[in-house]
Scaffold this motif. Structure first.
Motif, PDB file in Angstrom:
ATOM      1  N   GLY A 141       0.826  -1.209   0.000  1.00 46.64           N
ATOM      2  CA  GLY A 141       0.000   0.000   0.000  1.00 46.64           C
ATOM      3  C   GLY A 141       0.851   1.245   0.000  1.00 46.64           C
ATOM      4  N   LEU A 142       1.927   1.218   0.766  1.00 49.27           N
ATOM      5  CA  LEU A 142       2.837   2.364   0.850  1.00 49.27           C
ATOM      6  C   LEU A 142       3.451   2.673  -0.506  1.00 49.27           C
ATOM      7  CD1 LEU A 142       5.423   3.094   3.618  1.00 49.27           C
ATOM      8  CD2 LEU A 142       6.178   3.019   1.251  1.00 49.27           C
ATOM      9  N   ILE A 143       4.036   1.668  -1.152  1.00 50.94           N
ATOM     10  CA  ILE A 143       4.724   1.950  -2.417  1.00 50.94           C
ATOM     11  C   ILE A 143       3.727   2.254  -3.536  1.00 50.94           C
ATOM     12  CG2 ILE A 143       6.834   0.706  -1.844  1.00 50.94           C
ATOM     13  CD1 ILE A 143       5.789  -1.655  -3.487  1.00 50.94           C
ATOM     14  N   HIS A 144       2.531   1.687  -3.442  1.00 49.99           N
ATOM     15  CA  HIS A 144       1.512   2.005  -4.450  1.00 49.99           C
ATOM     16  C   HIS A 144       1.126   3.474  -4.359  1.00 49.99           C
ATOM     17  CE1 HIS A 144      -2.547   1.931  -6.384  1.00 49.99           C
ATOM     18  NE2 HIS A 144      -1.886   1.188  -7.253  1.00 49.99           N
ATOM     19  N   ALA A 145       1.054   3.994  -3.127  1.00 54.16           N
ATOM     20  CA  ALA A 145       0.745   5.412  -2.946  1.00 54.16           C
ATOM     21  C   ALA A 145       1.837   6.309  -3.517  1.00 54.16           C
ATOM     22  CB  ALA A 145       0.546   5.718  -1.459  1.00 54.16           C
ATOM     23  N   LEU A 146       3.041   5.760  -3.646  1.00 56.14           N
ATOM     24  CA  LEU A 146       4.172   6.522  -4.187  1.00 56.14           C
ATOM     25  C   LEU A 146       4.339   6.334  -5.689  1.00 56.14           C
ATOM     26  CD1 LEU A 146       6.830   5.939  -1.387  1.00 56.14           C
ATOM     27  CD2 LEU A 146       5.204   7.819  -1.637  1.00 56.14           C
ATOM     28  N   GLY A 147       3.430   5.571  -6.294  1.00 51.97           N
ATOM     29  CA  GLY A 147       3.452   5.444  -7.745  1.00 51.97           C
ATOM     30  C   GLY A 147       3.902   4.106  -8.295  1.00 51.97           C
ATOM     31  N   VAL A 148       4.279   3.163  -7.424  1.00 52.64           N
ATOM     32  CA  VAL A 148       4.682   1.848  -7.910  1.00 52.64           C
ATOM     33  C   VAL A 148       3.453   1.113  -8.438  1.00 52.64           C
ATOM     34  CG1 VAL A 148       5.659  -0.397  -7.279  1.00 52.64           C
ATOM     35  CG2 VAL A 148       6.641   1.698  -6.332  1.00 52.64           C
ATOM     36  N   LYS A 149       3.579   0.534  -9.619  1.00 51.62           N
ATOM     37  CA  LYS A 149       2.457  -0.196 -10.222  1.00 51.62           C
ATOM     38  C   LYS A 149       2.519  -1.660  -9.814  1.00 51.62           C
ATOM     39  CE  LYS A 149       2.101   2.831 -14.295  1.00 51.62           C
ATOM     40  NZ  LYS A 149       3.127   3.810 -13.831  1.00 51.62           N
ATOM     41  N   LEU A 150       1.437  -2.122  -9.178  1.00 54.19           N
ATOM     42  CA  LEU A 150       1.302  -3.521  -8.792  1.00 54.19           C
ATOM     43  C   LEU A 150       0.069  -4.051  -9.505  1.00 54.19           C
ATOM     44  CD1 LEU A 150       1.940  -3.081  -4.949  1.00 54.19           C
ATOM     45  CD2 LEU A 150       3.593  -3.864  -6.660  1.00 54.19           C
ATOM     46  N   HIS A 151       0.278  -4.762 -10.609  1.00 53.74           N
ATOM     47  CA  HIS A 151      -0.827  -5.170 -11.474  1.00 53.74           C
ATOM     48  C   HIS A 151      -1.109  -6.665 -11.387  1.00 53.74           C
ATOM     49  CE1 HIS A 151      -0.294  -1.426 -14.272  1.00 53.74           C
ATOM     50  NE2 HIS A 151      -0.936  -1.145 -13.153  1.00 53.74           N
ATOM     51  N   ASP A 152      -2.370  -7.013 -11.627  1.00 51.78           N
ATOM     52  CA  ASP A 152      -2.754  -8.418 -11.684  1.00 51.78           C
ATOM     53  C   ASP A 152      -2.609  -8.936 -13.117  1.00 51.78           C
ATOM     54  OD1 ASP A 152      -4.927  -7.446 -13.132  1.00 51.78           O
ATOM     55  OD2 ASP A 152      -6.354  -7.688 -11.489  1.00 51.78           O
ATOM     56  N   GLU A 153      -3.089 -10.124 -13.383  1.00 45.39           N
ATOM     57  CA  GLU A 153      -2.941 -10.744 -14.701  1.00 45.39           C
ATOM     58  C   GLU A 153      -3.632  -9.939 -15.800  1.00 45.39           C
ATOM     59  OE1 GLU A 153      -1.168 -13.151 -15.627  1.00 45.39           O
ATOM     60  OE2 GLU A 153      -0.681 -14.369 -13.873  1.00 45.39           O
ATOM     61  N   GLU A 154      -4.631  -9.149 -15.448  1.00 45.29           N
ATOM     62  CA  GLU A 154      -5.365  -8.353 -16.431  1.00 45.29           C
ATOM     63  C   GLU A 154      -4.801  -6.944 -16.571  1.00 45.29           C
ATOM     64  OE1 GLU A 154      -9.444  -8.418 -15.302  1.00 45.29           O
ATOM     65  OE2 GLU A 154      -9.680 -10.571 -15.669  1.00 45.29           O
ATOM     66  N   GLY A 155      -3.683  -6.663 -15.870  1.00 49.02           N
ATOM     67  CA  GLY A 155      -3.071  -5.343 -15.955  1.00 49.02           C
ATOM     68  C   GLY A 155      -3.750  -4.297 -15.105  1.00 49.02           C
ATOM     69  N   SER A 175       9.656   4.996 -12.147  1.00 56.56           N
ATOM     70  CA  SER A 175       9.558   6.422 -11.817  1.00 56.56           C
ATOM     71  C   SER A 175       9.705   6.658 -10.328  1.00 56.56           C
ATOM     72  CB  SER A 175       8.218   6.987 -12.310  1.00 56.56           C
ATOM     73  OG  SER A 175       7.125   6.330 -11.682  1.00 56.56           O
ATOM     74  N   THR A 176       9.193   5.751  -9.502  1.00 62.26           N
ATOM     75  CA  THR A 176       9.252   5.936  -8.053  1.00 62.26           C
ATOM     76  C   THR A 176      10.676   5.867  -7.540  1.00 62.26           C
ATOM     77  OG1 THR A 176       7.045   4.979  -7.805  1.00 62.26           O
ATOM     78  CG2 THR A 176       8.432   5.039  -5.842  1.00 62.26           C
ATOM     79  N   VAL A 177      11.415   4.877  -7.968  1.00 60.80           N
ATOM     80  CA  VAL A 177      12.809   4.748  -7.533  1.00 60.80           C
ATOM     81  C   VAL A 177      13.599   5.999  -7.905  1.00 60.80           C
ATOM     82  CG1 VAL A 177      14.957   3.476  -7.865  1.00 60.80           C
ATOM     83  CG2 VAL A 177      12.803   2.231  -7.589  1.00 60.80           C
ATOM     84  N   ALA A 178      13.369   6.528  -9.093  1.00 58.79           N
ATOM     85  CA  ALA A 178      14.081   7.729  -9.536  1.00 58.79           C
ATOM     86  C   ALA A 178      13.677   8.947  -8.702  1.00 58.79           C
ATOM     87  CB  ALA A 178      13.789   7.990 -11.016  1.00 58.79           C
ATOM     88  N   GLU A 179      12.389   9.085  -8.414  1.00 66.34           N
ATOM     89  CA  GLU A 179      11.897  10.240  -7.655  1.00 66.34           C
ATOM     90  C   GLU A 179      12.465  10.298  -6.240  1.00 66.34           C
ATOM     91  OE1 GLU A 179       7.682  10.248  -7.557  1.00 66.34           O
ATOM     92  OE2 GLU A 179       7.440  10.562  -9.713  1.00 66.34           O
ATOM     93  N   PHE A 257      12.611  -0.547  -2.239  1.00 68.78           N
ATOM     94  CA  PHE A 257      12.278   0.427  -3.280  1.00 68.78           C
ATOM     95  C   PHE A 257      12.774   1.845  -2.979  1.00 68.78           C
ATOM     96  CE2 PHE A 257       9.124  -2.917  -3.927  1.00 68.78           C
ATOM     97  CZ  PHE A 257       9.178  -3.084  -5.301  1.00 68.78           C
ATOM     98  N   LEU A 258      12.945   2.194  -1.704  1.00 66.58           N
ATOM     99  CA  LEU A 258      13.293   3.573  -1.353  1.00 66.58           C
ATOM    100  C   LEU A 258      14.705   3.704  -0.797  1.00 66.58           C
ATOM    101  CD1 LEU A 258       9.922   4.579   0.386  1.00 66.58           C
ATOM    102  CD2 LEU A 258      10.576   4.830  -2.027  1.00 66.58           C
ATOM    103  N   GLY A 259      15.405   2.594  -0.685  1.00 66.46           N
ATOM    104  CA  GLY A 259      16.773   2.655  -0.164  1.00 66.46           C
ATOM    105  C   GLY A 259      16.854   3.042   1.284  1.00 66.46           C
ATOM    106  N   ALA A 260      15.798   2.773   2.040  1.00 67.05           N
ATOM    107  CA  ALA A 260      15.781   3.143   3.452  1.00 67.05           C
ATOM    108  C   ALA A 260      16.773   2.301   4.242  1.00 67.05           C
ATOM    109  CB  ALA A 260      14.375   2.954   4.016  1.00 67.05           C
ATOM    110  N   ARG A 261      17.266   2.877   5.322  1.00 69.02           N
ATOM    111  CA  ARG A 261      18.130   2.109   6.232  1.00 69.02           C
ATOM    112  C   ARG A 261      17.405   1.962   7.565  1.00 69.02           C
ATOM    113  NH1 ARG A 261      21.435   5.179   9.851  1.00 69.02           N
ATOM    114  NH2 ARG A 261      20.959   7.407   9.746  1.00 69.02           N
ATOM    115  N   ALA A 262      17.536   0.790   8.167  1.00 61.84           N
ATOM    116  CA  ALA A 262      16.863   0.508   9.432  1.00 61.84           C
ATOM    117  C   ALA A 262      17.839   0.670  10.594  1.00 61.84           C
ATOM    118  CB  ALA A 262      16.307  -0.914   9.415  1.00 61.84           C
TER     119      ALA A 262
END
Length: 376
Positions: A141-155, A175-179, A257-262
């Protein structure tokens, strides 16, 4: 010990860290008004992280985002200059959900919306506290809100929640990784669990989010499918990395996806609020949380406070609702004395309901104890 630093975490289900410090300080001053007291509430990445930042001088800002079950919620963030502090519990936490919990549907989307909002407002250094989440969606949900596309078999976009992860057929995060390449994200957490397996997000933390045995099996299968698709897309699999299981897998998405460090949540928060800079001239630190137990010894706020204070040779007391540590464990944790509310009110329910007044009485007892201890 004329100067006392009060640095408690929250008493979960009862009082915020700020309320704990205020009540305790009130009780101490009632008996010993000449004692110099500084209140510095702390947190370890969960509930209260934003409040701790605000108490340390950050500005409080509110945003309306998607809650854990899709309804709008108002979430608070803390901002100072180009640094922002986000508390996942504010947007996607159990406290924002309602019983009976819906573990298959709970989403981290609102946390992603907060990330985008603070970045768009100019934040380049973001601290994300990932405790207290309601979701086990792998951070989808987090990465989808940032623009990552998570598609099913029908696109088409998959739905919200961990129950939808098994439907992922393709991923596009270009696009998200670049942003987010030039934004630093630090995950504040006391969780080192990996994403998958017997110590993973679904198995260990699913039950407290309402997942029964069948839901845990389904969530684990969904997370495993999701991790495999991510690995196929990025060519790297981080699902075994420590901390990827934090917040139902938000740790995985943020690191991947965001290069975060824990990092340790309490260590980060202590640095953020300037804890060590307040120790010179301090004679005593009082920390605490609702329950001192085995978990306290593994990176919770009181342990972090005690270690930092003792490194500067400042003695540490602890207050709590219930104390499950024996004398040897408390000493090993760096606690010179422990004052539980159950000494004043043995009934746990009444102790929780009247924690504020009881903490004031505990403050009075601590002040009396100090006065007696300091007599020649």
């Amino acid at each position: 010990m004329n100067r006392i630093l009060l640095a408690p975490d929250k008493f979960k289900g009862s009082l915020t860290a700020s309320q704990v410090a205020a009540r305790l300080g009130r009780g101490i001053r009632r008996v010993d008004p000449d004692r110099e007291i500084t209140e510095l509430p702390v947190a370890d990445g969960g509930d209260g992280t934003v409040d701790a930042a605000v108490a340390a001088g950050f500005d409080r800002r509110e945003h309306t985002v998607t809650g854990p079950l899709g309804d709008p919620v108002t979430a608070t963030v803390a901002v100072r200059g180009t640094t922002a502090v986000i508390e996942m519990a504010q947007a996607s936490g159990l406290a924002r959900s309602r019983e009976p919990y819906r573990p298959m549907e709970a989403t981290s989307r609102g946390t992603g919306e907060l990330l985008r909002l603070v970045r768009d407002a100019g934040a380049t250094d973001i601290i994300l506290g990932v405790g207290g989440s309601a979701c086990t969606d792998g951070g989808a949900g987090l990465i989808h809100a940032l623009g990552v596309k998570l598609h099913d078999e029908e696109g088409k976009d998959i739905g919200l929640g961990g129950g939808e992860l098994h439907r992922i057929a393709s991923i596009d995060a270009t696009s998200t990784v670049a942003e987010w390449k030039n934004v630093s994200i630090t995950l504040a957490s006391d969780v080192t669990n990996p994403l998958l397996g017997p110590t993973g997000a679904a198995t260990v933390f699913g039950p407290q989010k309402g997942a029964d045995d069948s839901a845990i099996v389904a969530l684990e299968a969904g997370l495993r499918h999701y991790a495999r698709k991510v690995a196929e897309y990025l060519g790297v699999d981080l699902s075994d990395r420590k901390g990827t299981g934090a917040a139902g897998g938000v740790g995985f998405a943020a690191q991947t996806f965001l290069g975060a460090r824990a990092v340790s949540g309490i260590d980060l928060l202590l640095d953020l609020v300037g804890f060590t800079s307040r120790l010179p001239g301090t004679g005593l630190v009082i920390t605490g949380e609702g329950r001192l137990d085995d978990q306290t010894l593994h990176g919770k706020a009181p342990m972090g406070v005690a270690q930092a204070a003792r490194a500067s040779n400042v003695p540490v007391y602890a207050v709590c609702g219930i104390n499950d540590l024996d004398a040897a464990e408390a000493e090993k944790a760096g606690l010179e004395a422990v004052f539980p509310l159950t000494e004043l009110e043995p009934d746990p329910d009444r102790s929780i309901a009247t924690a504020g007044p009881l903490l004031e009485r505990l403050g009075e007892n601590i002040a009396t104890y100090l006065i007696e201890k300091e007599k020649p």
